[in-house]
Design a protein around this motif. Structure first.
Motif, PDB file in Angstrom:
ATOM      1  N   CYS A 131      44.783  40.625  37.027  1.00  0.00           N
ATOM      2  CA  CYS A 131      43.813  41.634  36.606  1.00  0.00           C
ATOM      3  C   CYS A 131      42.946  41.930  37.819  1.00  0.00           C
ATOM      4  O   CYS A 131      42.622  41.021  38.587  1.00  0.00           O
ATOM      5  N   ARG A 137      45.236  45.434  33.889  1.00  0.00           N
ATOM      6  CA  ARG A 137      45.954  44.209  33.525  1.00  0.00           C
ATOM      7  C   ARG A 137      47.430  44.361  33.860  1.00  0.00           C
ATOM      8  O   ARG A 137      48.057  45.349  33.511  1.00  0.00           O
ATOM      9  N   LEU A 184      37.299  40.268  31.238  1.00  0.00           N
ATOM     10  CA  LEU A 184      38.176  39.210  31.747  1.00  0.00           C
ATOM     11  C   LEU A 184      37.376  37.919  31.810  1.00  0.00           C
ATOM     12  O   LEU A 184      36.251  37.890  32.312  1.00  0.00           O
TER      13      LEU A 184
END
Length: 195
Positions: A131, A137, A184
């Motif tokens: 990522c 992603r 994330l």
């Protein structure tokens, strides 16, 4: 000319698989500590999560925490008709007794015919290979999460889990069909992105 992600995927797969059980346990603990402080996790009732199989961040502690707090846990199952993921609720008993089928691609999935559409989840905790700092992603290459999330632009909140080395400081190529993350989480950090 399109960017070839295969060398990056290969390198990161090898790095993930090289992690030993102690390193994985430490990463899982550190991520859970951060996760339980995130408002989207605290407020979520229906949580989609994955069963780790290929060196991803281990998720058993997350699932145990969810069961202990009466959060509904859903695991992905690949629908053979359209190659999209559906989400099957599992109980603590099912998880402990390991009643899962092995998909031809190698991952374990619930033994059940029906599941929820991804938009019914409050939070989706996703595996990844890489990522970047913009929320792009990179998965294993099958496109299952991208195809599935394309039909759910608003909900759920998309949270990627990764080891620190999987967070890339440079921008990764993003195709039109790629579905970005909202956030994330790694053992050492938490990033939010604008989708």
């Amino acid at each position: 000319m399109p960017y070839d992600l295969n060398p990056l995927r290969k390198t990161l797969r090898q790095q993930r698989r090289a992690l030993n059980e102690f390193q994985q346990r430490q990463a899982g603990q550190a991520i859970l500590k951060r996760l339980i402080r995130i408002p989207e996790f605290q407020q979520a009732g229906k949580i989609g999560v994955y069963l780790h199989a290929f060196g991803e961040v281990h998720t058993q502690k997350i699932m145990q925490y969810c069961f202990a707090r009466s959060k509904a846990v859903y695991l992905p199952m690949i629908c053979s008709m359209n190659q999209r993921l559906v989400w099957v609720r599992i109980s603590q008993h099912q998880y402990r007794s390991r009643r899962f089928a092995r998909h031809p691609l190698g991952m374990k999935e619930p033994v059940q015919a029906r599941g929820l559409h991804v938009s019914k989840l409050d939070l989706l905790i996703m595996p990844l290979l890489a990522c970047d700092i913009y929320g792009t992603r990179i998965g294993m290459g099958g496109g299952f999460y991208d195809k599935t999330l394309a039909s759910a632009p608003g909900k759920p909140v998309r949270l990627g889990l990764a080891h620190d080395f999987q967070c890339m400081p440079q921008a990764l190529p993003r195709e039109a069909w790629d579905q970005p993350l909202d956030a994330l989480l790694t053992p050492r950090g938490f990033l939010r992105f604008k989708r």
